[in-house]
Design a protein around this motif. Structure first.
Motif, PDB file in Angstrom:
ATOM      1  N   SER A 104       2.590  63.037 -19.141  1.00 43.12           N
ATOM      2  CA  SER A 104       1.269  63.652 -19.273  1.00 43.12           C
ATOM      3  C   SER A 104       1.066  64.294 -20.644  1.00 43.12           C
ATOM      4  CB  SER A 104       1.079  64.706 -18.178  1.00 43.12           C
ATOM      5  OG  SER A 104      -0.195  65.308 -18.277  1.00 43.12           O
ATOM      6  N   LEU A 105       2.052  65.068 -21.097  1.00 42.00           N
ATOM      7  CA  LEU A 105       1.919  65.755 -22.383  1.00 42.00           C
ATOM      8  C   LEU A 105       1.877  64.761 -23.545  1.00 42.00           C
ATOM      9  CD1 LEU A 105       4.282  68.859 -21.945  1.00 42.00           C
ATOM     10  CD2 LEU A 105       1.784  68.765 -21.827  1.00 42.00           C
ATOM     11  N   TYR A 119     -10.077  58.456 -17.479  1.00 37.52           N
ATOM     12  CA  TYR A 119      -9.096  59.420 -16.980  1.00 37.52           C
ATOM     13  C   TYR A 119      -9.797  60.431 -16.078  1.00 37.52           C
ATOM     14  CZ  TYR A 119     -10.969  62.333 -20.743  1.00 37.52           C
ATOM     15  OH  TYR A 119     -11.812  63.027 -21.574  1.00 37.52           O
ATOM     16  N   GLN A 120      -9.012  61.077 -15.236  1.00 35.54           N
ATOM     17  CA  GLN A 120      -9.540  62.087 -14.324  1.00 35.54           C
ATOM     18  C   GLN A 120      -8.789  63.392 -14.549  1.00 35.54           C
ATOM     19  OE1 GLN A 120      -9.228  60.591 -10.326  1.00 35.54           O
ATOM     20  NE2 GLN A 120     -10.276  58.673 -10.803  1.00 35.54           N
ATOM     21  N   ILE A 121      -9.548  64.492 -14.532  1.00 32.03           N
ATOM     22  CA  ILE A 121      -8.955  65.816 -14.743  1.00 32.03           C
ATOM     23  C   ILE A 121      -9.332  66.730 -13.593  1.00 32.03           C
ATOM     24  CG2 ILE A 121      -9.018  67.892 -16.189  1.00 32.03           C
ATOM     25  CD1 ILE A 121      -9.214  66.192 -18.617  1.00 32.03           C
ATOM     26  N   ASP A 163      -7.372  72.158 -14.546  1.00 34.84           N
ATOM     27  CA  ASP A 163      -7.490  71.558 -15.873  1.00 34.84           C
ATOM     28  C   ASP A 163      -6.258  70.714 -16.193  1.00 34.84           C
ATOM     29  OD1 ASP A 163      -8.821  71.002 -18.249  1.00 34.84           O
ATOM     30  OD2 ASP A 163      -7.834  72.624 -19.329  1.00 34.84           O
ATOM     31  N   GLU A 164      -5.839  69.921 -15.210  1.00 34.04           N
ATOM     32  CA  GLU A 164      -4.677  69.058 -15.370  1.00 34.04           C
ATOM     33  C   GLU A 164      -5.097  67.596 -15.268  1.00 34.04           C
ATOM     34  OE1 GLU A 164      -1.926  70.169 -12.361  1.00 34.04           O
ATOM     35  OE2 GLU A 164      -1.330  72.043 -13.324  1.00 34.04           O
ATOM     36  N   LEU A 165      -4.381  66.750 -15.989  1.00 36.54           N
ATOM     37  CA  LEU A 165      -4.643  65.316 -15.958  1.00 36.54           C
ATOM     38  C   LEU A 165      -4.144  64.748 -14.636  1.00 36.54           C
ATOM     39  CD1 LEU A 165      -5.780  63.080 -17.799  1.00 36.54           C
ATOM     40  CD2 LEU A 165      -3.458  62.711 -18.641  1.00 36.54           C
TER      41      LEU A 165
END
Length: 208
Positions: A45-46, A78-80, A85-87
């Protein structure tokens, strides 16, 4: 040169497994294309966030999936999680470096317009422009110098420099930056005060 990103195969689609993937710092994703069957994967993710932040949304990514050959992809969607506030999920689209594609490119205004120094207000109706280009020629952003704009001046897409590497798809007459005059003091003074009581018309006549 494409940015490299490693990916793991993801065959178990159970909610518990997906949750564990996210807890391990990875994001579930899918990679697909015209000549490629959709495949479920997981990426760090990062690393993905850093790539998009540093290189831009339209950067070419060399996706190195385990037990498979690297493929050139772009982040398609993409979805958050709006609360954390995370992917949550990402979609990668396999691109053909020889074929043109239509994408949205960020629009950035540079400089301090002369009109704003005179009290005018800079307006930017659009923050992205539609562009057609081969994947390797997609610009990271479109920058426009607005320093010479005075009050009443504007810039349209037709005023932008034409490039051989890409073309704009929006209407050439579309305004993308303009300096509008400020409200005059007279307009402010003549504007009705919302706290004023309405004027009564001929109380005597009404009573009669």
């Amino acid at each position: 040169m494409a940015v490299k990103l490693k990916a793991l195969n993801r065959e178990d689609h159970k909610k518990s497994t997906t949750k564990a993937i996210r807890e391990n710092g990875q994001v579930p994703a899918v990679v697909y294309g015209k000549a490629k069957e959709a495949k479920s994967i997981a990426v760090d993710s990062l690393a993905l966030i850093k790539t998009v932040r540093d290189e831009g949304r339209n950067t070419i990514i060399s996706l190195d999936v385990e037990n498979d050959k690297p493929v050139d992809v772009m982040l398609h969607d993409y979805q958050i999680d709006p609360i954390k506030d995370e992917l949550l999920h990402a979609d990668f689209y396999v691109v053909n470096m020889a074929e043109e594609m239509d994408v949205e490119v960020p629009l950035r205004l540079e400089g301090e317009a002369n009109g704003t120094k005179e009290g005018g207000v800079l307006q930017q109706p659009f923050y992205e422009l539609q562009v057609r280009a081969k994947p390797g020629n997609i610009p990271e952003e479109i920058s426009i110098d607005v320093s010479n704009l005075g009050i009443g001046d504007s810039i349209a897409i037709a005023d932008l420099p034409q490039r051989n590497e890409y073309q704009f798809l929006d209407d050439p007459e579309t305004t993308i930056a303009t300096i509008v005059p400020p409200d005059t003091l007279k307009d402010v003074e003549e504007a009705p005060d919302e706290n004023d009581e309405p004027e009564l018309v001929d109380r005597k006549g009404d009573a009669e």
